[in-house]
Every structure is written in C-alpha cells, then in structure tokens.
Design a protein around this motif. Sequence first.
Motif, short mmCIF file in Angstrom:
data_model
loop_
_atom_site.label_atom_id
_atom_site.label_comp_id
_atom_site.label_asym_id
_atom_site.label_seq_id
_atom_site.Cartn_x
_atom_site.Cartn_y
_atom_site.Cartn_z
N GLU A 104 3.04 -4.61 10.39
CA GLU A 104 1.80 -4.83 10.77
C GLU A 104 0.72 -4.20 9.90
O GLU A 104 0.94 -3.60 9.18
CB GLU A 104 1.79 -3.82 12.23
N SER A 105 -0.52 -5.10 10.13
CA SER A 105 -1.25 -4.81 9.25
C SER A 105 -2.02 -3.24 9.12
O SER A 105 -2.61 -2.86 8.20
CB SER A 105 -2.65 -5.95 9.31
N ALA A 106 -1.80 -2.73 10.41
CA ALA A 106 -2.46 -1.54 10.63
C ALA A 106 -1.83 -0.39 9.80
O ALA A 106 -2.19 0.56 9.55
CB ALA A 106 -2.50 -0.88 12.12
N SER A 107 -0.28 -0.70 9.20
CA SER A 107 0.56 0.12 8.65
C SER A 107 0.26 -0.14 7.26
O SER A 107 0.85 0.44 6.34
CB SER A 107 1.86 0.25 8.98
N HIS A 109 -2.08 -0.89 3.54
CA HIS A 109 -3.35 -0.11 2.87
C HIS A 109 -3.91 -1.37 1.86
O HIS A 109 -4.97 -1.05 1.36
CB HIS A 109 -2.96 0.85 1.93
N LYS A 139 -4.30 -8.11 3.61
CA LYS A 139 -4.04 -6.91 4.27
C LYS A 139 -3.46 -7.21 5.51
O LYS A 139 -2.69 -6.80 6.36
CB LYS A 139 -4.69 -5.64 4.23
N GLU A 140 -4.23 -8.52 6.32
CA GLU A 140 -4.38 -8.87 7.60
C GLU A 140 -3.34 -9.96 7.83
O GLU A 140 -2.80 -10.38 8.86
CB GLU A 140 -5.52 -9.42 8.10
#
Length: 271
Positions: A104-107, A109, A139-140
């Motif tokens: 997941e992009s949220a994890s 950097h 990243k996304e």
Amino acid sequence: MRTVRTLTAALLAAAATLAAAGTAVAGTAAAATPSAGSTPTPSAGSGKGEPAPTEAGTGFRTATAFRPGQQATAGASTGDYLYWVLPIDAQQRVTVNAKVTLPESASRHGAATWRIDVYDGLRRRQPCTYGTQNQAAAKEAASVELSCTLRTVRAAAEPWANDPLPGSYYVRLTVVDLPEEDLGLPVRAAVEAAVKEIGGSSAVDGSLSAPLVPATVTGPLREPEDGWSGGWWSDRWLWTAAGGVLAAAAGIFGYSLTRGAGRPSRVPPRA
C-alpha cells in the motif's frame, strides 16, 4: 530440346514436392510444440501438467523451476533476491515477463526501481534485445511490470562467445533502488516466459554434446517437454534441397543453350 524440357519439368516438380513435404513436416513439428501460454496436457511419467510454483529461490542453487507458459508466483519482502529457472532449447527466443504487486502506498516512503536479469547455464548474464529491464514505480503505483527478450538460442557457439546456448536459464528479480525505510515490506511477484520457435533463420551447423544444465537443478523441469533439441526440423533443409534442384535445372538449361549455339545452321539448297 524435348529431353531438356522434360528433365527441367521433372526437376521443378521435385522442388515443388520438397516444398510441400517441408511445409508438412514444419507444420507437424509446430503442432507438436506447445504454444506459449497454453496449458500442458497431463501425461503419465512425462512431468507435464504439474502445477506452477508458488515460491522462489534465493540464489542460483535454490532457484525454483518452472516451464514456459506457466506463471510462477511468490511472496517476498522488498529487498529479497528472487530466482527461478526454466529450460530453453536451440532455435527458441524467450521473453520473460514479471509483475510485482507493491505494498500500500501509505506504507511506502518513496519511489522504487525494480530490475529483472536473465542468466544462462554458465551463470553469464544475457543481454536483453528489447523490453523494460529496469522500471521505476512511483510511491502511489500499485504494481510494476518488467520484460526481457533474449537473443535466439543457438545450437552451438565458439568457446569465447557469449551466445545463448541450450540449457537452464535463470531469472532474477529484485529491487535496486528504494528508500531504506521500505526494505522488508511485503510484495507479491509473478513471472512467466513465452517461447517463440525461430527455425532455420537462426540454425547453425553443430550442436552441444550436452545442454548447459547444472547438477544443482533438480526435479521434472530439467528439460523441455519434448526433450532437448526436440525441434530438429529447420527450413534450411528445405532451402538447401530446393536450391540444389534449381541449380541442376539451371545447369541443364545452360547446357541446352550452349549446345544449340554450337550447331551449324542449315542452308537450304539453291534451286
């Protein structure tokens, strides 16, 4: 001249027969060779129909074996080296495709760059003729895809050459650039290989005494489904035979011309 025409017609007919026979043999060989992406037909004792692997090795000695047409998958951690191995025979051109499903992009950097490499049985890295061997993922991005098409495998080569030869081919997949904080994040990888039969355009005289298959490669996937050098047919046989027939026809035709030119012309008698 009637004899010459008869011989020439016979030679041309023989050439046509050879062409038809070559087409039939080539068609039979092509039908016997499973196309890339097709599902192998199970056969007792042949090793066909085995399920695709769901893990990858961590080095050359532990590479997981799979066949062209299968999709090998594996779960891993970002930063791991993933290894697979597959058999490639002479007069075949292989394209290896890989897809990595990212965390997941949220994890994450930042962006990451992935790379795929292919090595032969001597562990020599083979260059890609075309394809995306390195690919950066933002990243996304949810996934990244890579591809590598090798040169056509030759039946034989000089000892100093780096030509691809029949045997085992190793696929290595890894990330080569990413933020240090992203090391160890879980990823999912999928690798598959498509093989194209090239034929006589890449055929050479000679062959290896044995394919380049290291002893560390074990299991039922050590050789192609139809055996090494299973595609023995080459359209070089057809062109060589047809060329010989046409050369003989040209020789007979040339002889008839020179023979006709050497005959004295007949002069009608005077009245």
